[in-house]
Design a protein around this motif. Structure first.
Motif, PDB file in Angstrom:
ATOM      1  N   CYS A 119       1.036  -0.776  -0.005  1.00 47.18           N
ATOM      2  CA  CYS A 119      -0.100   0.150   0.412  1.00 47.18           C
ATOM      3  C   CYS A 119       1.012   1.025  -0.071  1.00 47.18           C
ATOM      4  CB  CYS A 119      -0.781   0.208   1.205  1.00 47.18           C
ATOM      5  SG  CYS A 119      -0.166   0.230   3.054  1.00 47.18           S
TER       6      CYS A 119
ATOM      7  N   ASP B  27     -10.184  -3.101  -0.818  1.00 47.45           N
ATOM      8  CA  ASP B  27     -11.209  -1.783  -0.428  1.00 47.45           C
ATOM      9  C   ASP B  27     -11.028  -1.320   0.885  1.00 47.45           C
ATOM     10  OD1 ASP B  27     -10.665  -1.400  -3.578  1.00 47.45           O
ATOM     11  OD2 ASP B  27     -12.498  -2.670  -3.951  1.00 47.45           O
TER      12      ASP B  27
ATOM     13  N   HIS C 281      -8.055  -0.756   3.117  1.00 45.78           N
ATOM     14  CA  HIS C 281      -7.745   0.652   2.617  1.00 45.78           C
ATOM     15  C   HIS C 281      -8.550   1.686   2.718  1.00 45.78           C
ATOM     16  CE1 HIS C 281      -4.449  -0.301  -0.835  1.00 45.78           C
ATOM     17  NE2 HIS C 281      -4.478  -1.041  -0.101  1.00 45.78           N
ATOM     18  N   ARG C 282      -9.471   1.631   3.123  1.00 43.66           N
ATOM     19  CA  ARG C 282     -10.376   2.366   3.939  1.00 43.66           C
ATOM     20  C   ARG C 282     -10.526   2.819   5.355  1.00 43.66           C
ATOM     21  NH1 ARG C 282     -14.719   0.146   2.873  1.00 43.66           N
ATOM     22  NH2 ARG C 282     -14.689   0.570   0.714  1.00 43.66           N
TER      23      ARG C 282
ATOM     24  N   GLY D 165      -7.175   4.684   5.538  1.00 44.96           N
ATOM     25  CA  GLY D 165      -7.181   5.332   5.463  1.00 44.96           C
ATOM     26  C   GLY D 165      -7.950   6.977   6.313  1.00 44.96           C
TER      27      GLY D 165
ATOM     28  N   PHE E 261      -0.629   8.046   0.630  1.00 44.93           N
ATOM     29  CA  PHE E 261      -1.608   7.118  -0.131  1.00 44.93           C
ATOM     30  C   PHE E 261      -3.575   7.261   0.571  1.00 44.93           C
ATOM     31  CE2 PHE E 261      -4.356   4.732   2.304  1.00 44.93           C
ATOM     32  CZ  PHE E 261      -4.680   3.142   2.062  1.00 44.93           C
TER      33      PHE E 261
ATOM     34  N   HIS F  37      -3.691   8.292  -3.332  1.00 43.75           N
ATOM     35  CA  HIS F  37      -3.945   7.835  -3.990  1.00 43.75           C
ATOM     36  C   HIS F  37      -5.547   7.387  -3.886  1.00 43.75           C
ATOM     37  CE1 HIS F  37      -0.238   6.797  -6.532  1.00 43.75           C
ATOM     38  NE2 HIS F  37       0.209   7.379  -5.207  1.00 43.75           N
ATOM     39  N   GLU F  38      -5.903   7.240  -2.995  1.00 44.19           N
ATOM     40  CA  GLU F  38      -7.154   6.862  -2.810  1.00 44.19           C
ATOM     41  C   GLU F  38      -8.050   6.997  -3.228  1.00 44.19           C
ATOM     42  OE1 GLU F  38      -8.450   3.652  -0.933  1.00 44.19           O
ATOM     43  OE2 GLU F  38      -5.916   3.243  -1.359  1.00 44.19           O
TER      44      GLU F  38
ATOM     45  N   TYR G 277     -10.842  13.853   3.043  1.00 47.10           N
ATOM     46  CA  TYR G 277     -10.925  12.329   2.933  1.00 47.10           C
ATOM     47  C   TYR G 277     -11.840  11.567   3.348  1.00 47.10           C
ATOM     48  CZ  TYR G 277      -9.348   7.076   2.777  1.00 47.10           C
ATOM     49  OH  TYR G 277      -9.694   5.877   2.705  1.00 47.10           O
TER      50      TYR G 277
END
Length: 151
Positions: A11, A39, A42-43, A46, A63, A66-67, A108
């Protein structure tokens, strides 16, 4: 870390260790790892980054960007900064100013919590437009009625 953890560096962050949600698989090219819900992972990463009180590091800024499917150029424009400033933050040569960091965290959170998909749709359209412009798929020309696509 213990053998039961997986150091998830794919990641772009060096401090993520998975306790579960992954499995090792053997392939013709060797051993690989399969993440069950990448997914969701990553959520979660973040959201952890934007809700902790510590300052964001450069790799964490990258990061999050990118997300959200943003280029450095787009993020710079949204934050009212230069693209060079974003590069410096991501390289870790300069710390991100608090107002910009706060706005990035908010962007975000809104991106993740956008139930109607409006923010995600807008960010996706921006990313698609940037890609098209970078690939020179869209040409613009000035006409007497304003700027129009020549594609």
């Amino acid at each position: 870390m213990a053998d039961s953890t997986y150091h998830y560096t794919e990641c772009g962050l060096n401090n993520i260790y998975l306790l579960n949600g992954y499995q090792f698989i053997d392939t013709p090219r060797g051993r690989a790892v399969s993440i069950k819900d990448i997914d969701g992972l990553h959520r979660a990463i973040g959201l952890f980054l934007v809700t902790t009180k510590k300052d964001l590091m450069g790799d964490e800024v990258r990061f999050l960007r990118h997300e959200m499917l943003m280029s450095q150029y787009t993020l710079a424009n949204l934050l009212g900064m230069s693209e060079q400033a974003i590069r410096r933050w991501e390289k870790g040569t300069v710390t991100i100013p608090k107002p910009s960091e706060s706005l990035l965290r908010l962007l975000y959170r809104e991106h993740v919590n956008d139930q109607n998909g409006k923010i995600s749709t807008i960010l996706k359209k921006i990313a698609d437009l940037e890609e098209a412009l970078n690939n020179k798929d869209i040409l613009f020309k000035d006409t007497s009625k304003g700027w129009q696509s020549a594609a």
